[in-house]
Motif scaffolding. Structure first.
Motif, PDB file in Angstrom:
ATOM      1  N   VAL A 211       0.920  -1.240   0.015  1.00  0.00           N
ATOM      2  CA  VAL A 211      -0.016  -0.047  -0.064  1.00  0.00           C
ATOM      3  C   VAL A 211       0.895   1.224  -0.050  1.00  0.00           C
ATOM      4  O   VAL A 211       0.663   2.370  -0.546  1.00  0.00           O
ATOM      5  N   SER A 212       1.924   1.253   0.650  1.00  0.00           N
ATOM      6  CA  SER A 212       2.774   2.313   0.704  1.00  0.00           C
ATOM      7  C   SER A 212       3.500   2.696  -0.617  1.00  0.00           C
ATOM      8  O   SER A 212       3.747   3.805  -1.144  1.00  0.00           O
ATOM      9  N   ARG A 215       0.572   4.100  -2.999  1.00  0.00           N
ATOM     10  CA  ARG A 215       0.359   5.455  -2.327  1.00  0.00           C
ATOM     11  C   ARG A 215       1.439   6.323  -3.109  1.00  0.00           C
ATOM     12  O   ARG A 215       0.983   7.483  -3.166  1.00  0.00           O
ATOM     13  N   VAL A 222      -7.906   3.872   1.434  1.00  0.00           N
ATOM     14  CA  VAL A 222      -7.476   2.425   2.194  1.00  0.00           C
ATOM     15  C   VAL A 222      -8.266   2.258   3.490  1.00  0.00           C
ATOM     16  O   VAL A 222      -8.594   2.932   4.064  1.00  0.00           O
ATOM     17  N   ARG A 224      -8.429  -0.073   6.681  1.00  0.00           N
ATOM     18  CA  ARG A 224      -7.338  -0.645   7.540  1.00  0.00           C
ATOM     19  C   ARG A 224      -8.396  -1.571   8.756  1.00  0.00           C
ATOM     20  O   ARG A 224      -9.131  -0.991   9.245  1.00  0.00           O
ATOM     21  N   PRO A 244      -4.053  -3.378   5.966  1.00  0.00           N
ATOM     22  CA  PRO A 244      -4.636  -2.947   5.097  1.00  0.00           C
ATOM     23  C   PRO A 244      -5.750  -4.215   4.607  1.00  0.00           C
ATOM     24  O   PRO A 244      -5.140  -5.340   4.689  1.00  0.00           O
ATOM     25  N   ILE A 247      -8.099  -1.371  -0.806  1.00  0.00           N
ATOM     26  CA  ILE A 247      -7.917  -0.045  -1.594  1.00  0.00           C
ATOM     27  C   ILE A 247      -8.918   0.352  -2.740  1.00  0.00           C
ATOM     28  O   ILE A 247      -9.367  -0.707  -3.314  1.00  0.00           O
ATOM     29  N   TYR A 249      -9.329   2.309  -5.930  1.00  0.00           N
ATOM     30  CA  TYR A 249      -8.435   3.170  -6.972  1.00  0.00           C
ATOM     31  C   TYR A 249      -9.236   3.545  -8.284  1.00  0.00           C
ATOM     32  O   TYR A 249      -9.848   2.528  -8.847  1.00  0.00           O
ATOM     33  N   VAL A 256      -7.082  -6.559  -0.267  1.00  0.00           N
ATOM     34  CA  VAL A 256      -5.446  -6.694   0.089  1.00  0.00           C
ATOM     35  C   VAL A 256      -5.689  -7.900   1.265  1.00  0.00           C
ATOM     36  O   VAL A 256      -6.191  -7.681   2.309  1.00  0.00           O
TER      37      VAL A 256
END
Length: 496
Positions: A211-212, A215, A222, A224, A244, A247, A249, A256
């Motif tokens: 996820v980092s 991002r 996101v 969590r 997470p 997500i 998008y 995830v």
């Protein structure tokens, strides 16, 4: 016949052997290799398919058998084989996957080699995998893609067959953005993974790293949740408090999932209880006499920490001469790939240090290190797991590590000590192992010395908890967790 489940993996789901001049397909012998585990999912569908590559002298040969029908213990399924030339395999697997991707996913940026990568070839091979999966899949089928060398398959597949459900599972670590973004193709890779309905990882840290990275490249939302309690191990490097689960998008939801792979504990338990295993263990212990056996098992790979282990053992014998003749190290380091210079260098270092250790401390009657550079048959390995006083598993980076779980499952006697790197994914589950930092001389030396000196009472207390974790979260539990993640992803797609 169209398939409800298509598994996409670079390896074929069997071993090819030549008998009497004919090529015969045999089931894989390893009980905990990923291939038999994946094949077990075919039992849940009427018909399944597997997509893999096969080396071909002439990929354009019309006589090449691209699809074969298999019937084995896992049922009937098709295998779609992509004919790749030796050059294609070398560029796709040995260079792009192993020289560019492998060091990055393990956060060894200094070993990353961009120059020889043939990215058009990597794209072409991934496109071939996607085409084959699209041809095999029934309407609305699940296509399950495995591992980093097929990162571009989901994106191509979504364009070819928008009706499909697509899941991806990483069997390796996934690095943080500062490592992953060294790759010049980062945006293309991540866009492909965002075409999935679910992207899976072993532990919360790898999901968080993914996820980092996303991002850093795209705007997204996101969701969590708190990490499961059994995956929070205090004081270990890979522990995450939250993780997470989804997500969003460009209006599309991507699951995830975190599903740590386990082992076939029932199979190992049966092997450990065989009379032949009892006899082998007794023979090993008789040969050891009063000496303690420390066992290390891994591949010859710079990520596995073999060199660091041997240098630690040398320091221990130097600083603790009373252990000379009292402790033996069996170091099993199986060559990962003899065609790659990086692995040959590691093998040479291991052989040099082992030779120096035996030269410095060995006698005619006793050698401190037994170096084994070949694969040991699994039944024999179980005997060594049972006979060892200590298992020393200290990779510098490892997605999960099943060797440490095999050792635990083999210890039907409830004894034995496990020294485990905090950079192995398994460390977040195995809370009562002796956790060590393989980058620290003091941590490594202290950990192995404490394990060697550990009382039987402490061994039993730690091993009881280790066995609870490994037996509960075994390969069956992994399968159930994966099925649940696929179901959740389908419900999310249906609701969209």
């Amino acid at each position: 016949m169209s398939s409800e489940l298509v598994i996409v993996y670079h390896r074929q789901p069997y071993e090819e052997v030549v008998e009497n001049g004919k090529t015969v397909l045999r089931e894989n012998k390893s009980p905990n290799g990923i291939v038999p585990t994946l094949k077990s999912f075919f039992g849940s569908v009427d018909h399944g398919a597997w997509v893999a590559w096969k080396l071909a002298e002439d990929p354009s040969n019309p006589d090449f058998e691209k699809v074969v029908e298999i019937e084995d213990a896992y049922g009937k399924y098709s295998v779609s084989r992509l004919p790749l030339s030796a050059d294609q395999v070398r560029e796709f697997y040995h260079i792009t996957s192993k020289e560019a991707f492998w060091p990055i996913i393990h956060s060894f940026k200094e070993r990353y080699n961009y120059d020889p990568v043939d990215w058009p070839n990597f794209r072409q091979v991934n496109w071939q995998f996607a085409e084959a999966a699209a041809a095999e899949a029934a309407e609305g089928a699940l296509v399950w893609v495995h591992d980093y060398n097929l990162w571009l398959v989901p994106g191509y597949l979504r364009k070819l067959r928008p009706d499909l459900r697509i899941s991806f599972f990483h069997h390796t670590p996934f690095p943080a953005a500062d490592a992953f973004n060294v790759l010049p193709w980062r945006r293309e890779i991540i866009e492909s993974l965002l075409a999935c309905d679910d992207v899976g990882f072993h532990i919360p840290r790898y999901a968080a790293n993914f996820v980092s990275v996303v991002r850093s490249l795209f705007d997204l939302e996101v969701k969590r949740v708190p990490a499961p309690e059994h995956m929070i191990s205090e004081g270990t490097a890979l522990t995450e408090r939250t993780m997470p689960t989804e997500i969003t998008y460009q209006g599309r939801r991507v699951g995830v999932s975190v599903t740590p792979v386990g082992i076939d504990t029932d199979f190992i338990d049966k092997r450990a209880r065989l009379p032949e295993t009892d006899a082998a263990v007794a023979k090993i212990r008789e040969e050891l006499g009063d000496a303690k056996l420390v066992l290390s098992v891994g591949r010859t790979d710079y990520t596995k920490g073999g060199v660091e282990q041997l240098t630690s053992f040398e320091r221990i014998l130097t600083n603790n001469p009373e252990l000379i003749g009292k402790v033996r190290l069996m170091h099993v380091s199986v060559s990962a790939n003899r065609n790659m210079a990086a692995y040959n260098q590691v093998q040479e270092e291991i052989e040099t240090i082992a030779g120096r250790l035996n030269g410095r401390f060995g006698t005619l009657e006793w050698q401190p290190v037994t170096l084994v550079s070949r694969a040991i048959p699994f039944d024999e390995l179980v005997s060594y797991y049972r006979a060892a006083d200590v298992a020393w598993i200290t990779p510098l980076a490892d997605g999960m590590n099943l060797v440490c779980k095999e050792f635990i499952a083999s210890r039907i006697d409830g004894k034995g000590a496990l020294v485990l790197s905090e950079f192995a994914g398994a460390a977040v589950e195995l809370h009562t192992a002796v956790i060590t930092n393989p980058f620290s001389f003091r941590s490594m030396d202290t950990a192995i010395l404490s394990a060697i000196a550990m009382s039987e009472e402490e061994q039993r207390g730690r091993m009881e908890e280790l066995r609870k974790a490994v037996l509960k979260y075994n390969i069956k539990a992994w399968g159930e967790a994966v099925e649940a993640s696929h179901t959740k992803a389908k419900q999310s797609v249906d609701a969209a």
